[in-house]
Scaffold this active site. Sequence first.
Site, PDB file in Angstrom:
ATOM      1  N   ASP A 196      24.679   7.153  32.108  1.00 48.86           N
ATOM      2  CA  ASP A 196      24.835   7.905  33.353  1.00 48.86           C
ATOM      3  C   ASP A 196      24.786   7.003  34.587  1.00 48.86           C
ATOM      4  O   ASP A 196      24.250   5.891  34.534  1.00 48.86           O
ATOM      5  CB  ASP A 196      23.702   8.936  33.483  1.00 48.86           C
ATOM      6  CG  ASP A 196      23.879  10.117  32.546  1.00 48.86           C
ATOM      7  OD1 ASP A 196      24.712  10.020  31.636  1.00 48.86           O
ATOM      8  OD2 ASP A 196      23.167  11.119  32.725  1.00 48.86           O
TER       9      ASP A 196
ATOM     10  N   HIS B 143      29.379  13.646  36.776  1.00 50.69           N
ATOM     11  CA  HIS B 143      27.932  13.601  37.059  1.00 50.69           C
ATOM     12  C   HIS B 143      27.692  13.787  38.559  1.00 50.69           C
ATOM     13  O   HIS B 143      26.718  13.264  39.095  1.00 50.69           O
ATOM     14  CB  HIS B 143      27.377  12.259  36.562  1.00 50.69           C
ATOM     15  CG  HIS B 143      25.879  12.222  36.385  1.00 50.69           C
ATOM     16  ND1 HIS B 143      25.128  13.284  35.925  1.00 50.69           N
ATOM     17  CD2 HIS B 143      24.980  11.226  36.603  1.00 50.69           C
ATOM     18  CE1 HIS B 143      23.854  12.941  35.870  1.00 50.69           C
ATOM     19  NE2 HIS B 143      23.727  11.698  36.287  1.00 50.69           N
TER      20      HIS B 143
ATOM     21  N   HIS C 137      25.285  12.066  43.255  1.00 48.74           N
ATOM     22  CA  HIS C 137      24.024  12.045  42.506  1.00 48.74           C
ATOM     23  C   HIS C 137      22.822  12.344  43.398  1.00 48.74           C
ATOM     24  O   HIS C 137      21.814  11.623  43.394  1.00 48.74           O
ATOM     25  CB  HIS C 137      23.836  10.688  41.806  1.00 48.74           C
ATOM     26  CG  HIS C 137      22.905  10.770  40.624  1.00 48.74           C
ATOM     27  ND1 HIS C 137      21.537  10.709  40.744  1.00 48.74           N
ATOM     28  CD2 HIS C 137      23.148  10.925  39.307  1.00 48.74           C
ATOM     29  CE1 HIS C 137      20.980  10.813  39.552  1.00 48.74           C
ATOM     30  NE2 HIS C 137      21.946  10.949  38.659  1.00 48.74           N
TER      31      HIS C 137
ATOM     32  N   HIS D 173      21.389   4.619  31.031  1.00 48.75           N
ATOM     33  CA  HIS D 173      22.014   4.449  32.346  1.00 48.75           C
ATOM     34  C   HIS D 173      22.714   3.100  32.432  1.00 48.75           C
ATOM     35  O   HIS D 173      22.143   2.085  32.012  1.00 48.75           O
ATOM     36  CB  HIS D 173      20.959   4.552  33.453  1.00 48.75           C
ATOM     37  CG  HIS D 173      20.337   5.913  33.542  1.00 48.75           C
ATOM     38  ND1 HIS D 173      19.267   6.293  32.773  1.00 48.75           N
ATOM     39  CD2 HIS D 173      20.670   7.000  34.295  1.00 48.75           C
ATOM     40  CE1 HIS D 173      18.952   7.553  33.051  1.00 48.75           C
ATOM     41  NE2 HIS D 173      19.787   8.010  33.967  1.00 48.75           N
TER      42      HIS D 173
END
Length: 294
Positions: A85, A136, A140, A230
């Site tokens: 991510d 995503h 963010h 990540h």
Amino acid sequence: MNGWPHSKLSRALLAGLVGLAAGAGLAFLEPLRLPWGLALSPAALPLVLYVALCFAAPFFPVWSFFLPIVTRGPRERPAVALTFDDGPDPRVTPALLDLLARYGARAAFFVVGRNAEAHPEVMARIRAAGHEVGNHSLSHDPILMLRSARLLQSEIAACQAILQRQGVTALAFRPPVGITNPRLPPVLERLGLGCVCFSCRPLDFGNRRVAGLAAKVLGSVAPGDVVLLHDVMPGTGVTVEDWLSEIEKILVGLQARGLKPVALSQLIGRPLMVASGAVDGAGAPVARPAAEGA
Ligand SMILES: [Zn+2]
């Protein structure tokens, strides 16, 4: 829609209806005596429980309380899905792609729209290597779920538009920090997105805690798990090489256990994206026949 579950009758609504019925059933009982001379009608207890559930549910995606959320695949097959991510990051992601290629592992990248827009060449490499891409959000925002429905929609739609300009229609959204809310289901339905979270979370805090990352993953991973990692710069005192070494330990450990890292779409049996066209080295679409990307 797109093989992803959307439900009008959410568990939140069902729980509310059950709570109402239970409250009505308990309304005829004597009030409960509390300290300091207070009294509480038993009919209020289901309401208190429901409110507590609503406050807790955003943090427990596995409950699928506000909407259906896919968190893992079937436990019967010896496979897992690695997901990265918050990228792409040109300082981190290309080296990760090289490592994944050495182990023949496929992964899913839930990218932040602004990063995808800034680094189309890395996006092109992700796609050229056969990995999958999901939405995503644009920027963010960690408290996105506390924002208005309009901002929620624009954050997800803007990321979607950036990916589409790069030749990808994402079919899956992963909420920032895995938190959901009741405003999310209609937004995802309008945009044709399903919600996917994870079932193995080593709590790396966006690579701020890399020490022992492999041990944490390998200590808890099970067949069918969707592993949350990540691809962003590690925190202070940790080099990209240190982080890559932890990822390599994960790949070696999975191999030793006979757990194959497969595409997320393959693990969960739902399409993650559709490629609307090939991209050139700069991430811009080129004129070729459309191809399925999942
Ligand atoms: Zn994230």
